[in-house]
Every structure is written in C-alpha cells, then in structure tokens.
Design an enzyme around this catalytic site. Structure first.
Site, short mmCIF file in Angstrom:
data_model
loop_
_atom_site.label_atom_id
_atom_site.label_comp_id
_atom_site.label_asym_id
_atom_site.label_seq_id
_atom_site.Cartn_x
_atom_site.Cartn_y
_atom_site.Cartn_z
CB CYS A 179 -5.95 -4.35 -10.40
SG CYS A 179 -5.67 -2.61 -10.07
CB CYS A 229 -4.56 -0.94 -12.26
SG CYS A 229 -6.18 -1.50 -11.69
#
Ligand code: N1C
Length: 258
Positions: A82, A163
């Site tokens: 992420c 993400c």
C-alpha cells in the site's frame, strides 16, 4: 518491389518486433533485482518467457485478447505494498525519477513491466517467428494489438491491486493533463478500488506556459470519474516546486532549473 513486400510482413504501420526480443526478456528476467521479487510471485524465468512467447506467437497480430495474457500475468502478477504506487500519463521519465529515490514503484519496476518496457513484439499467423518488419499501430491498424492489450491488462491488474494512497504524475503543459483515451484514463483510473486516495501531481514543462491545472476541465472530468467510484482525490499543481526542496535529481525536458 522487394521480396518482403510480397511476404506481407511489412503491411503494418507500427515498429516491428525488437531484435533479440526473447534474449532481452530472458536477460531482464534473470537480472531482475532479488530484493523486489516480492512484487511478483514467480521467479521461473524459463516459464515466464515461454508464457510470454506463446501469448502471441503464430497468432493474428490484430486479434489480441486479455485471455491470451492470462497465464503470463498469473505467473508474475504485480503486487505492491500500500501507498507505494506511482502512475503516470505522458510523463514516464519524470514519474520514474520521482518514484525511485522515494522507494515508490511504477509499473516498470514490477517484473512484467520491466520485461516489456520499451520493447515491441508481434507474431504472424502460421509462423513460429516474430515479425521484425512491422507490427500493428494502435491508430492506423488495430487497437487490439498485442502491445496495447499487454499494457492494458497489466495496468488494469496494477491499478486494481493498489491500496492506500496512489500517486499519479500528469503533464500540465498539455491541453488535457487527464486524457480519457490514455491507459491511465481508460484503464487505471476507472479500476481503482473504492476508498483508495488518488494524489495527482501536475507537472509543467519549464519551457512552456502551463495549459492545464488542477482546476481545469480535464481534471474536473477525472474527479467525477473517481467520485463515482468512491475514490478520494487530491490534486497539486506543481510537482517541480515540491521536487526543488529535495535533491535536484531531474534532467531533461522537465529538469529543475538551478
Ligand atoms: O497511456 P498512458 O501513458 O496513460 O499509460 C501510462 C499508465 C501508467 O500509469 C503505467 O502504470 O499505464 C501504465 N503503462 C506503463 O507502465 C507502460 N510502460 C510503457 C502504460 N503504458 C506503458 N508503456 C507504453 O507507453 C505502452 O506502449 C503505452 O501504449 C504507452 C503509453 O504511454 P502514455 O500515453 O504516456
């Protein structure tokens, strides 16, 4: 009239396959940095090369499908932690120079992205060889060519997997910094997951007047595509100003002036 004209191998309007395509793929795979193997699952270069070749060899170069690349992508799916992804449109070099010193990742840092970067490839029905004379051009021949479909499938997977905060570097010296026809516009932005935040950086070519900005109509369009998907959006107008505070790492077109 030359022999190659009659063979039909020169009928497309795009560049032909890169010489030594297979050898380059193999070498790039073998030399792909160990510490970032985690961005892709497999490290079987033999298998990856074979899956790449069989995706398009002997096939009609205008009939590429996502399915053709399924096995290849499954072998080396790009997965990135992420907050580390940097996307771009018309700003590849700058995006990479922005990403590198910050430990951020562009698609070319993942295994499949690095294998294919700057290469061209296509085959010919009934032939075991690559066509090194010409390959279909997106505009003049067909959109469903193997190069385009490859970047579309890979970019789709990349964007889907993102993400946290995703960054994108866009060129504010163009009339439309956000272009709905680009891969970023038609594939990546529409495939970001809800709850992702997209942080856009508009970069202006120092030699030219800025033509688009965070408040311009192309960015407004991007904003609306994202809000439909519940993707949060932040836009900053001058990446160069931000980079200036850091090391002067940039050269060339978007270089930071001394
Ligand atoms: O069409 P674009 O840019 O908006 O595509 C860029 C976008 C990036 O965010 C990447 O994640 O899509 C991904 N991507 C690549 O990583 C890539 N490397 C090389 C898309 N295309 C890529 N290429 C080649 O550049 C490919 O042949 C494609 O057609 C061009 C797109 O460049 P662009 O128009 O500047």
């Amino acid at each position: 009239i030359h022999k190659w004209y009659h063979s039909g191998l020169n009928r497309w309007h795009g560049l032909g396959s890169t010489a030594d395509f297979q050898k380059i793929i193999q070498e790039r795979c073998d030399n792909y940095p160990q510490q970032i193997w985690s961005y892709s699952r497999s490290r079987n270069c033999q298998e990856i090369k074979q899956a790449f070749m069989s995706a398009f060899i002997s096939k009609d170069p205008c009939k590429a499908t996502k399915e053709d690349y399924r096995r290849l992508i499954d072998l080396a799916d790009p997965t990135v932690p992420c907050n580390k992804i940097v996307l771009w449109s018309k700003t590849k070099e700058l995006a990479r120079e922005y990403a590198k010193p910050r430990g951020l990742v562009t698609l070319e840092d993942t295994l499949l992205g690095s294998l294919a970067d700057d290469l061209h490839w296509c085959g010919e029905p009934g032939s075991p060889d690559l066509n090194t004379w010409s390959c279909p051009d997106w505009k003049k021949d067909c959109r469903t060519n193997y190069l385009t479909v490859f970047w579309e499938v890979l970019s789709e997977r990349f964007a889907e997997s993102a993400c946290g905060t995703v960054q994108v570097v866009l060129d504010g010296s163009l009339e439309n910094a956000f272009n709905e026809m680009s891969i970023f516009g038609r594939v990546e932005a529409p495939n970001l997951k809800p709850m992702v935040t997209l942080q856009a950086w508009l970069v202006h070519d120092p030699g030219k007047p800025p033509r688009d900005s965070c408040s311009g109509s192309s960015i407004t369009k991007l904003k609306s595509i994202l809000s439909e998907r519940n993707v949060r959006f932040i836009c900053r107008d001058n990446l160069r100003k931000f980079l200036k505070k850091r090391k002067p790492i940039l050269n060339g077109k978007y270089g930071v002036s001394p």
